[in-house]
Design an enzyme around this catalytic site. Structure first.
Site, short mmCIF file in Angstrom:
data_model
loop_
_atom_site.label_atom_id
_atom_site.label_comp_id
_atom_site.label_asym_id
_atom_site.label_seq_id
_atom_site.Cartn_x
_atom_site.Cartn_y
_atom_site.Cartn_z
N GLY A 1 -1.12 57.79 -23.18
CA GLY A 1 -2.47 57.44 -22.75
C GLY A 1 -3.55 58.28 -23.39
O GLY A 1 -4.70 58.30 -22.91
N ASN B 1 -2.16 64.23 -21.89
CA ASN B 1 -1.73 62.94 -22.42
C ASN B 1 -1.47 63.12 -23.91
O ASN B 1 -2.31 63.66 -24.63
CB ASN B 1 -2.81 61.88 -22.20
CG ASN B 1 -3.12 61.66 -20.72
OD1 ASN B 1 -2.22 61.70 -19.89
ND2 ASN B 1 -4.38 61.45 -20.40
N HIS C 1 -6.02 68.30 -25.64
CA HIS C 1 -6.83 68.73 -24.49
C HIS C 1 -6.02 68.68 -23.22
O HIS C 1 -5.13 67.85 -23.06
CB HIS C 1 -8.09 67.88 -24.35
CG HIS C 1 -7.84 66.39 -24.33
ND1 HIS C 1 -7.60 65.68 -25.47
CD2 HIS C 1 -7.79 65.51 -23.31
CE1 HIS C 1 -7.42 64.40 -25.16
NE2 HIS C 1 -7.51 64.27 -23.85
N HIS D 1 -6.40 68.19 -19.13
CA HIS D 1 -7.27 67.76 -18.03
C HIS D 1 -6.96 68.66 -16.83
O HIS D 1 -5.80 68.77 -16.42
CB HIS D 1 -6.95 66.32 -17.61
CG HIS D 1 -7.19 65.27 -18.64
ND1 HIS D 1 -8.29 64.43 -18.61
CD2 HIS D 1 -6.45 64.88 -19.71
CE1 HIS D 1 -8.22 63.58 -19.63
NE2 HIS D 1 -7.11 63.84 -20.31
P1 5GP Z 1 -7.40 61.30 -22.94
O1 5GP Z 1 -7.45 59.88 -22.49
O2 5GP Z 1 -7.41 61.39 -24.45
O3 5GP Z 1 -6.32 62.12 -22.31
O4 5GP Z 1 -8.74 61.95 -22.40
C1 5GP Z 1 -9.95 61.89 -23.07
C2 5GP Z 1 -11.02 62.26 -22.07
O5 5GP Z 1 -12.19 62.56 -22.79
C3 5GP Z 1 -11.39 61.14 -21.08
O6 5GP Z 1 -11.19 61.60 -19.75
C4 5GP Z 1 -12.86 60.86 -21.38
O7 5GP Z 1 -13.60 60.59 -20.22
C5 5GP Z 1 -13.30 62.14 -22.05
N1 5GP Z 1 -14.37 61.97 -23.03
C6 5GP Z 1 -14.40 61.08 -24.05
N2 5GP Z 1 -15.52 61.25 -24.79
C7 5GP Z 1 -16.19 62.28 -24.22
C8 5GP Z 1 -17.43 62.93 -24.54
O8 5GP Z 1 -18.13 62.60 -25.50
N3 5GP Z 1 -17.82 63.95 -23.72
C9 5GP Z 1 -17.05 64.35 -22.65
N4 5GP Z 1 -17.54 65.36 -21.90
N5 5GP Z 1 -15.88 63.77 -22.33
C10 5GP Z 1 -15.47 62.75 -23.10
#
Ligand code: 5GP
Ligand code: ZN
Length: 112
Positions: free
Chosen positions: A91, A85, A98, A100
């Site tokens: 999103g 994302n 990162h 996923h």
């Molecule tokens: P994004 O929405 O930016 O693509 O994904 C961020 C991801 O980081 C989400 O899936 C969320 O669950 C994960 N996330 C957010 N904070 C933390 C954290 O402190 N530890 C871990 N392990 N995952 C996190």
């Protein structure tokens, strides 16, 4: 430094490590969206895919390589999904690049 993924990489915020090498670190997502949900991040802070530079191309390959290695280690022979994302419309909620890695169930298309 306020980036939560930088803090996870340096160990000041705990995480469940899944894979690591000299350039990337992978850990279990806190709020998993599939039976396997791993986040793969560069150790170096890069805000998003939209901010990568030409010098980051080898690192981008390393991140994809890590995703494939982790998928193999998790026995995801039936398939999986790798998602990036990028930015508000993509999103993205954590501003550290990162990937996923999602697996262990059948995915739907298109994503929301
Ligand atoms: P994004 O929405 O930016 O693509 O994904 C961020 C991801 O980081 C989400 O899936 C969320 O669950 C994960 N996330 C957010 N904070 C933390 C954290 O402190 N530890 C871990 N392990 N995952 C996190
Ligand atoms: Zn960061």
């Amino acid at each position: 430094m306020s980036c939560i993924f930088c803090k996870i990489v340096e160990g000041s915020i705990p995480s469940i490590a899944v894979y690591q090498n000299e350039c990337c670190y992978a850990f279990a997502d806190l709020n998993p969206k599939a039976p396997v949900h791993v986040l793969i991040v560069p150790r170096k802070h890069i805000g998003s895919l939209g901010e990568v530079e030409v010098g980051d191309t080898a690192l981008l390959g390393q991140l994809l390589w890590a995703a494939a290695e982790i998928a193999r280690s998790k026995q995801l022979e039936n398939g999986y999904r790798v998602v990036i994302n990028s930015g508000p419309d993509g999103g993205q909620t954590v501003d550290h690049l990162h990937l996923h890695l999602l697996g262990g169930r059948s995915m739907t298309w298109p994503p929301g």
